[in-house]
Write an enzyme that holds these catalytic residues in place. Structure first.
Site, PDB file in Angstrom:
ATOM      1  N   GLU A 149     -78.197  -9.128   4.934  1.00  0.00           N
ATOM      2  CA  GLU A 149     -79.095  -8.531   5.010  1.00  0.00           C
ATOM      3  C   GLU A 149     -78.995  -8.640   3.219  1.00  0.00           C
ATOM      4  O   GLU A 149     -78.250  -8.454   2.933  1.00  0.00           O
ATOM      5  CB  GLU A 149     -78.876  -7.457   5.131  1.00  0.00           C
ATOM      6  CG  GLU A 149     -79.748  -5.649   4.625  1.00  0.00           C
ATOM      7  CD  GLU A 149     -79.304  -5.518   3.253  1.00  0.00           C
ATOM      8  OE1 GLU A 149     -79.854  -4.425   2.459  1.00  0.00           O
ATOM      9  OE2 GLU A 149     -78.286  -5.072   3.091  1.00  0.00           O
ATOM     10  N   ARG A 175     -87.481   1.534   2.442  1.00  0.00           N
ATOM     11  CA  ARG A 175     -87.007   0.282   1.995  1.00  0.00           C
ATOM     12  C   ARG A 175     -86.454  -0.428   2.769  1.00  0.00           C
ATOM     13  O   ARG A 175     -86.072  -1.023   3.657  1.00  0.00           O
ATOM     14  CB  ARG A 175     -85.621   1.331   2.075  1.00  0.00           C
ATOM     15  CG  ARG A 175     -84.128   0.938   2.082  1.00  0.00           C
ATOM     16  CD  ARG A 175     -83.028   1.116   2.171  1.00  0.00           C
ATOM     17  NE  ARG A 175     -81.405  -0.179   1.510  1.00  0.00           N
ATOM     18  CZ  ARG A 175     -80.999   0.755   0.661  1.00  0.00           C
ATOM     19  NH1 ARG A 175     -82.222   1.929  -0.516  1.00  0.00           N
ATOM     20  NH2 ARG A 175     -80.340   0.217   0.264  1.00  0.00           N
TER      21      ARG A 175
END
Length: 469
Positions: free
Chosen positions: A133, A184
């Site tokens: 990520e 986000r």
């Protein structure tokens, strides 16, 4: 519970445990964690490893439940990370973030991907599934080569992975699927071991596992209500330290009165200015054009975007000078960044009905449907025009469970509360639990046949965990 009902995972660049929460809920069992930040590691330990230690019958077994440190020392010259079925890594984002210099792999921290690769190339340590990520910018145009290098490296190491990442945000995921009211966007790179020949075969270059478009007909980001879906704490239960200081209240009160005065003059159907309002550039259009010409004559031409904002502010000022001028004295006393305001909340409404950020670029006001991204610097969102989100509310935005605590385990077995600044930083750096859980579960589901060849327990556990949620 049988062995196939769970899988093991290693948690690199672990932070306070967002990946841990996501995988644990799908049947994952902790095998290993590394985190170089001592405060984040202490919070991880308190929430995830302390309960495991307390469940062990003897001291020797308890000692293995600890957070390891620097990943470089754990992978060079030999790999000390144990084997697990799944490896997760939210590797440092600063080399790719728009808030940094964007040097990518040219910066030391950017090369930490290679430490992940060292683990993957060790046959005896090799996980079956990998989940990485990073910030959205990793998949942006400035880092196209970096992303391609990561993909090519994974394939060389025998991992099937897509040529395009899954880019996802919790506010684009329905609440029932783990979404949260926070914008986000993050890049998720998922891969599973199939061997180099199959990994590099063109047929393996599939599309991302999931995209927000999958929910376009059933979910809208505008369906969020921050106060309801977060939910916000009742104001009377919030400690005083989270309320704004007098100077901050003054800034917001002044701008609230300015916006109210302007809104009363707008024509029916006319919206509030969508461009940044710069009080320092309240001047006539003629003066704004002269400023642009002077800069050009001096050989320092202003960029087109700034010229546009200067002219828009001048036009705004000329139209509303009679209501703006009485506020000039108040505005002049504010810090430079507080003399700027960005209205992103649609039709006029009181500031207390917006979500506010005090940013280096100015005061930003947004609709109260969902919050801006939590960041690791001091831009914590203001709600109700009076206070900042608390660390508990920030943890909810990240999808962490209600029993998650910002605490450190002490040597004597006790605990201590963490300072708020560290808690906000950790939430700004963390992975969103609901998004990580959803994307990982969907990936395992879509690639179940190949993953089953090396880790049937991952497929079984995830299927069982996803069905029970």
């Amino acid at each position: 519970m049988s062995m196939k009902d769970h899988f093991t995972f290693s948690d690199l660049f672990a932070g306070v445990g967002g990946f841990h929460a996501a995988l644990h809920s799908l049947g994952g069992r902790w095998q290993f964690a590394s985190e170089i930040d001592a405060e984040a590691a202490a919070v991880y330990d308190y929430n995830w490893l302390r309960p495991l230690r307390e469940a062990e019958p003897d001291d020797e077994a308890r000692r293995r439940y600890r957070v390891s440190g620097d990943i470089v020392e754990l992978t060079e010259p030999v790999v000390k990370v144990p084997r697990s079925d799944v490896l997760t890594a939210g590797f440092p984002c600063q080399p790719f973030s728009k808030s940094g210099f964007q040097r990518g792999m040219a910066e030391t921290r950017g090369t930490l991907f290679w430490n992940i690769a060292r683990i993957l190339q060790c046959e005896e340590k090799r996980p079956a599934v990998v989940m990485l990520e990073n910030v959205r910018n990793l998949a942006g145009p400035r880092h196209r080569e970096t992303f391609a290098t990561i993909v090519a490296t994974l394939r060389e190491l025998g991992y099937r992975t897509s040529s395009r990442p899954a880019v996802f945000s919790p506010h684009l995921l329905p609440s029932a699927s783990g979404g949260r009211p926070q914008a986000r966007e993050r890049v998720f790179i998922l891969a599973h071991f199939v061997g180099r020949d199959r990994a590099e075969h063109p047929s393996a270059f599939d599309d991302p596992v999931v995209s927000p478009a999958a929910f376009a007909n059933t979910w809208s980001k505008h369906d969020w209500d921050l106060s309801q879906h977060l939910p916000l704490e009742p104001e009377e239960s919030v400690e005083q330290r989270y309320f704004l200081e007098s100077a901050e209240r003054k800034w917001l009160d002044t701008w609230d009165r300015i916006l109210h005065a302007v809104a009363r003059r707008l024509h029916p159907g006319e919206r509030m200015p969508g461009f940044p309002i710069w009080a320092d550039d309240f001047r006539s259009v003629e003066d704004a054009r002269a400023l642009i010409r002077d800069a050009e004559a001096l050989g320092r031409p202003l960029p087109a975007w700034k010229q546009g904002f200067l002219l828009k502010n001048a036009q705004f000022y000329e139209r509303h000078a009679d209501v703006l001028d009485p506020f000039r004295f108040e505005l002049d006393a504010f810090p430079a960044s507080r003399r700027k305001l960005e209205w992103q909340a649609g039709p006029h409404r009181p500031l207390e009905e917006t979500v506010i950020q005090l940013r280096p670029s100015g005061i930003r006001c947004k609709l109260p449907s969902y919050a801006p991204a939590l960041v690791a610097i001091n831009q914590t969102s203001i709600v109700g025009g009076r206070r900042r989100l608390t660390p508990r509310e920030a943890a909810r935005l990240q999808g962490l469970p209600e029993d998650f605590q910002f605490r450190h385990t002490l040597p004597d077995g006790g605990w201590a509360e963490q300072r708020d600044a560290a808690s906000y930083k950790q939430m700004g750096n963390g992975v969103n639990v609901g998004v990580a859980r959803f994307v990982f579960a969907r990936y395992v589901e879509q690639h179940a046949d190949e993953i089953r060849e090396h880790a049937a327990n991952v497929v079984h556990a995830v299927s069982r965990g996803a069905a029970s949620s």
